[in-house]
Enzyme design. Structure first.
Site, PDB file in Angstrom:
ATOM      1  N   HIS A 136     115.286  19.873 119.186  1.00 29.57           N
ATOM      2  CA  HIS A 136     115.402  18.507 119.774  1.00 29.57           C
ATOM      3  C   HIS A 136     116.663  18.215 120.445  1.00 29.57           C
ATOM      4  O   HIS A 136     116.836  17.242 121.443  1.00 29.57           O
ATOM      5  CB  HIS A 136     115.181  17.331 118.830  1.00 29.57           C
ATOM      6  CG  HIS A 136     113.778  17.414 118.253  1.00 29.57           C
ATOM      7  ND1 HIS A 136     112.556  17.582 119.002  1.00 29.57           N
ATOM      8  CD2 HIS A 136     113.527  17.622 116.845  1.00 29.57           C
ATOM      9  CE1 HIS A 136     111.515  17.559 118.066  1.00 29.57           C
ATOM     10  NE2 HIS A 136     112.095  17.756 116.768  1.00 29.57           N
ATOM     11  N   ASP A 259     106.964  22.136 109.240  1.00 27.72           N
ATOM     12  CA  ASP A 259     106.470  20.804 108.995  1.00 27.72           C
ATOM     13  C   ASP A 259     104.917  20.658 109.570  1.00 27.72           C
ATOM     14  O   ASP A 259     104.473  19.575 109.473  1.00 27.72           O
ATOM     15  CB  ASP A 259     107.462  19.905 109.748  1.00 27.72           C
ATOM     16  CG  ASP A 259     107.991  20.124 111.084  1.00 27.72           C
ATOM     17  OD1 ASP A 259     107.685  21.075 111.517  1.00 27.72           O
ATOM     18  OD2 ASP A 259     108.893  19.527 111.484  1.00 27.72           O
TER      19      ASP A 259
HETATM   20  N1  Q9C Z   1     108.901   7.758 111.657  1.00 32.25           N
HETATM   21  C1  Q9C Z   1     112.659  18.437 113.303  1.00 32.25           C
HETATM   22  O1  Q9C Z   1     111.570  18.848 112.651  1.00 32.25           O
HETATM   23  N2  Q9C Z   1     111.615  11.425 112.367  1.00 32.25           N
HETATM   24  N3  Q9C Z   1     113.112  17.276 113.411  1.00 32.25           N
HETATM   25  C2  Q9C Z   1     110.316  10.934 112.898  1.00 32.25           C
HETATM   26  C3  Q9C Z   1     109.023   8.833 112.525  1.00 32.25           C
HETATM   27  C4  Q9C Z   1     112.084  12.345 113.163  1.00 32.25           C
HETATM   28  C5  Q9C Z   1     112.117  16.201 113.143  1.00 32.25           C
HETATM   29  C6  Q9C Z   1     109.923  10.061 111.795  1.00 32.25           C
HETATM   30  C7  Q9C Z   1     111.476  13.771 113.073  1.00 32.25           C
HETATM   31  C8  Q9C Z   1     112.711  14.873 113.539  1.00 32.25           C
HETATM   32  C9  Q9C Z   1     113.705  19.376 113.629  1.00 32.25           C
HETATM   33 ZN    ZN Z   2     109.694  19.278 113.223  1.00 33.50          ZN
END
Ligand code: Q9C
Ligand code: ZN
Length: 316
Positions: A136, A259
Site C-alpha cells: 500500500h 488475509d
Molecule cells: N475497517 C495489508 O493487508 N484496515 N494492509 C481496513 C477497514 C486497513 C491492510 C479496515 C487494512 C490494511 C498489508
Molecule cells: Zn491485505
C-alpha cells in the site's frame, strides 16, 4: 526454503490504528511473524538467512527523497513507546509511526533486496519475511500498515536484469505497487483482490485500470466479490498466471498476503487452508525464478499454516 528474516521488525509495534478518528487495536502485530516462524520450524521448513544492508539509492529509485526523510526524521523525535498518527504523506490513517518504524521498515526493504539479490545470483526461490508489509506504500505515501514498498523496491532492482512480473495475492489491492509501475512496460503488475467498491483501499483496484503510456496493458486487476470461494479464486488465479506467462518475464515476485483466508479478522473471502498449497503449485508451474514477499494476513492462530502450505506448494 530460504527465509530471509531479522527480528528488527519488533522495533515497530504501534498501539493503534485510526478508524474514522477512533483509535482501535493494531491488527498488523509482531506476533504474526511468530506464527509464521513457529509453523515453519515445526514442519522443519525453516532455514533463516539474515538480510544484508543495501544502500538507500534502491529505495530512492521508488520513493520520493522527501518522503524517506520525513519517515526518518519524524520517527527519530518520537518519545519512548508513543504511537503517532501522521498528518502528512499518507493515503489513510492505517499506518501510524513509532520511534522504531523507520528502522524496521528499512530492515524489511533489506530483506526484500537480499532475496532479490539471491535470485539474480541463480537461486530459484526465496521467501522474504517482511514486516511491516509494503504494497500500500506509494511513491510519497504510507497507508494500510505499509511504509516502504518492499515488493516494488525488489522489482525495480530486478528490472535492471530483465522483465519482472509482480503477482499480488493479498486480499487488498496493492494501490502503492500499481501506482509505482503504472507507466512502465518492463514491470507487469497483476493483482487478485477484493472489489474496491466494497473493501479497502477503495481508491483503486478496478479492472479498468490498465496502465498508461508505455505501461498501457501492463497493469491487470482482478477484483473479486465478497465471500469468494476456493473454486472461483483458483480459476481467477489461473487466468492471472496465464497473463504472466504471455508477458514472459525473467523474474516473478509474489506479494503474498494471507488475509484471503475465511477466518481472517479483516478480509472478506472464504478461502480454506487447503487452497494455499494449490495456489503455490499453480504459480510454481510458471517455472520462473521467484521471490515471495510477505504482505498481509491477520489470523495469528493460523497464519503460519497458510504460509507453510503456500511455501510447500511452490516447492513441489
Ligand atoms: N475497517 C495489508 O493487508 N484496515 N494492509 C481496513 C477497514 C486497513 C491492510 C479496515 C487494512 C490494511 C498489508
Ligand atoms: Zn491485505
Amino acid at each position: 526454503m530460504i527465509t530471509i528474516y531479522t527480528d528488527a521488525h519488533k522495533k515497530h509495534q504501534p498501539d493503534f490504528e485510526t478508524y474514522d478518528g477512533i483509535q482501535v487495536p493494531y491488527a498488523e502485530t509482531a506476533s504474526r511473524v511468530d506464527s509464521i516462524l513457529d509453523e515453519l520450524r515445526r514442519r522443519d521448513m525453516l532455514e533463516i538467512m539474515p538480510p544484508k544492508h543495501f544502500p538507500r539509492l534502491h529505495i530512492e529509485a521508488v520513493h520520493q527523497v522527501g518522503y524517506i526523510e520525513f519517515l526518518r526524521q519524524r520517527t527519530s523525535i518520537i518519545d519512548g513507546d508513543t504511537t503517532v498518527s501522521p498528518s502528512y504523506f499518507m493515503t489513510d490513517t492505517y499506518a501510524p509511526l513509532t520511534s522504531g518504524t523507520y528502522e524496521a521498515s528499512i530492515a524489511a526493504v533489506d530483506a526484500a533486496l537480499t532475496g532479490a539479490h539471491m535470485i539474480t545470483n541463480g537461486q530459484s526461490l526465496a521467501y522474504s519475511l517482511c514486516r511491516p508489509p509494503g504494497h500500500h506504500a506509494s511513491h510519497h505515501s504510507l497507508g494500510g500498515y505499509c511504509y516502504f514498498n518492499n515488493a516494488a523496491i525488489a522489482a525495480n532492482y530486478l528490472s535492471q536484469s530483465g522483465k519482472v512480473a509482480i503477482l499480488d495475492i493479498d486480499y487488498h489491492h496493492g494501490n502503492g505497487t500499481q501506482d509505482i509501475f503504472y507507466g512502465r512496460g518492463d514491470v507487469l503488475y497483476v493483482s487478485l483482490h477484493a472489489n474496491p467498491n466494497e473493501s479497502y483501499p477503495y481508491i483503486s483496484g478496478y479492472a479498468g485500470e490498465k496502465g498508461t503510456g508505455e505501461g498501457k496493458g501492463f497493469n491487470i486487476n482482478y477484483p473479486l466479490a465478497l465471500n469468494t470461494t476456493d473454486r472461483t479464486y483458483l480459476r481467477t488465479l489461473e487466468s492471472a498466471v496465464n497473463k504472466i506467462k504471455s508477458f514472459n518475464p525473467a523474474y516473478l515476485i509474489v506479494s503474498a498476503g494471507f488475509d484471503t483466508y475465511n477466518l481472517d479478522p479483516i478480509g472478506g473471502f472464504r478461502l480454506t487452508q487447503g487452497v494455499y498449497r494449490q495456489c503455490g503449485k499453480l504459480i510454481a508451474n510458471l517455472g520462473l525464478p521467484m521471490l515471495i514477499i510477505q504482505e498481509g494476513g491477520y489470523n495469528t492462530d493460523d497464519l503460519g499454516i497458510l504460509v507453510a502450505e503456500f511455501l510447500t506448494g511452490v516447492s513441489q
